[in-house]
Design an enzyme around this catalytic site. Sequence first.
Site, PDB file in Angstrom:
ATOM      1  N   ASP A  59      85.373  62.325  65.529  1.00 28.38           N
ATOM      2  CA  ASP A  59      84.194  61.464  65.647  1.00 28.38           C
ATOM      3  C   ASP A  59      84.402  60.314  64.665  1.00 28.38           C
ATOM      4  OD1 ASP A  59      81.744  60.238  65.580  1.00 28.38           O
ATOM      5  OD2 ASP A  59      80.614  61.976  64.875  1.00 28.38           O
ATOM      6  N   ASP A  89      70.975  60.200  70.579  1.00 34.55           N
ATOM      7  CA  ASP A  89      71.969  60.060  69.503  1.00 34.55           C
ATOM      8  C   ASP A  89      71.722  58.765  68.732  1.00 34.55           C
ATOM      9  OD1 ASP A  89      74.191  59.719  67.922  1.00 34.55           O
ATOM     10  OD2 ASP A  89      75.657  60.000  69.526  1.00 34.55           O
TER      11      ASP A  89
END
Length: 579
Positions: A9, A169
């Site tokens: 990520d 998100d």
Amino acid sequence: MNDFIVGIDLGTTNSELAVTEDGIVRVVPIHGNPIMPSCVGIDAQGNLLVGQAAKNQLIAAPESTVVSIKRKMGEDTRVRFGEREFSPEEISSFILRELKNEGERVLGRPIHKAVVTVPAFFNERQRKATQMAGELAGLEVVRILNEPTAAALAYDAGNRDHETILVYDLGGGTFDVSVVTVESGIVEVRASHGDTHLGGDDFDQLLVDHAVAAFQRQNGRELKPDLRTLRRLRVAMEQAKRRLSDEPYVHVREEYLDGENHLDIEILRTDYEAMILPLLEKTLTCLHQALTDAKLAPKDIGRVMLVGGATRTPLVHQLLRQKLEIEPRFEINPDLIVAMGASVQGAALSGEKRHSILVDITPHSYSTVALATDEGGYEFLRCHPIISRNTPLPSSKAEMFFTTLDNQTEVKVAAYQGESENPDDNVLLGDFLVTGLRRVPSGNVVIIHFDLDLNGLLKITATEKATGLAKTVTLDTRGARTLDLEKAKQNIAQLVGMDDAIEGSSDGGLDETKERQEQLTAAKNLRKRAEALLQKGINPEDAEELRALLHATAEAIGRHDDLTELNNKLSDLVFYLED
Ligand code: AMP
């Protein structure tokens, strides 16, 4: 042997690395911590710092420290960094390289391949830039995965019910919302929407503006907006923001903020919430759009998954509760879930048997332009969608177009990303000319084929139907934004060390002669000594001369020029000043 593929990520604020093996997901600690700040710096000796070490010098050395580089990915820009300038791809490659090196150290095995996540709303350029950063770091990015999709995959790793999930998100720099269904191991993204420039960093900025105004009121003078003061204020406000997630008010005192006066303020959570409400309302508009695209109503959502550090803001929970009448949940740590999901996909790609099947979509429409005629008979250019948004990936679609002139031997094919009919409102991804068409009357058929791969990257083929004459272009976007990979490798080589840079070259290494390497090593040593002198303090004229030489060597290294003369000059000056 199966390939070993890790999940990364690459976040605006923080980055994480995870691996999945035998169905077990593991977050790999970087410098002893599961979360590494996405921060890059150069210390006084010219050494590269990545992660917490760079973050630690953020206030003391703002001009040598870079944060939130993800916001600039895909932009044709250079970031000044110490004595040098780097592209966003190069800066991001330092972060990826650190994750790779630390991951290799912790796991005790080499890492060559990764699935790297990006916001679902990242466009073509931003995705390419991410892939490029991987390559510069010596990593093959086998898949670019959308962050909300990764989150859903991580969730699915432990749950197998039939469910429609909304993934909300909100990270440091970007916002994404996706509607995902999970059924018997199939994770299907139904719709995605978002904003690549909206996140917790914007909340910090609002608090900084608030503090600057308060400082002025308290002290009757403006706060000088120098980089050091602003960075200090930003760090203080980011901490205040986090505390406001748990406390009804915070007291912030920054002594001698401008060297003379203090900042002393109290911020109520209610006031802070009023500041950020317009931004959160924007996220709700995106959410509504994603639900509409998925042809669902709020009542159809079974679960809301929160991803990204900024979702710890209580107002986010409150608004989602009001809007969807569901209690949002942190199923898995929102800071780690995306890397975990990426590693699940990595394991799947490397051939691990038990894995979820992923059906991802494109959140954008892709179109080409063609002449259209309005009611008054006027011709104008209109975008004609070939792949519509929310189409499952990979997607391969074609449309027929016709030449408009007799004996027309050329057509220009352009690709746009966006939802508007008007090309000016969309992002031009690129264009190319197809030449050598038959000399025939107008109406010659040209088929335009768009292939959008699993990474969201686009390939276009234009074919003259009658002859099969074809031209294929994998889009490198207009604006000549094609980063020169070799140059970039040269540029970063000075910081990460030549050996690392050579190792980072996936095509077998830079074509460097021994002499060139010696020149680079000499330049690097001289630059370190020069920077130490500047740090120590020398008279302004000498400092100026030294800086000019440092700048010239940096440019020469970037251009791949011979360094002999510059090294000699630098060496003379350094020896003279050290004396
Ligand atoms: P991410 O990009 O997912 O790492 O999220 C980072 C963002 O989350 C940054 O803007 C942080 O300031 C923010 N953040 C982290 N913890 C909290 C918290 N407790 N309350 C509010 N925002 C937070």
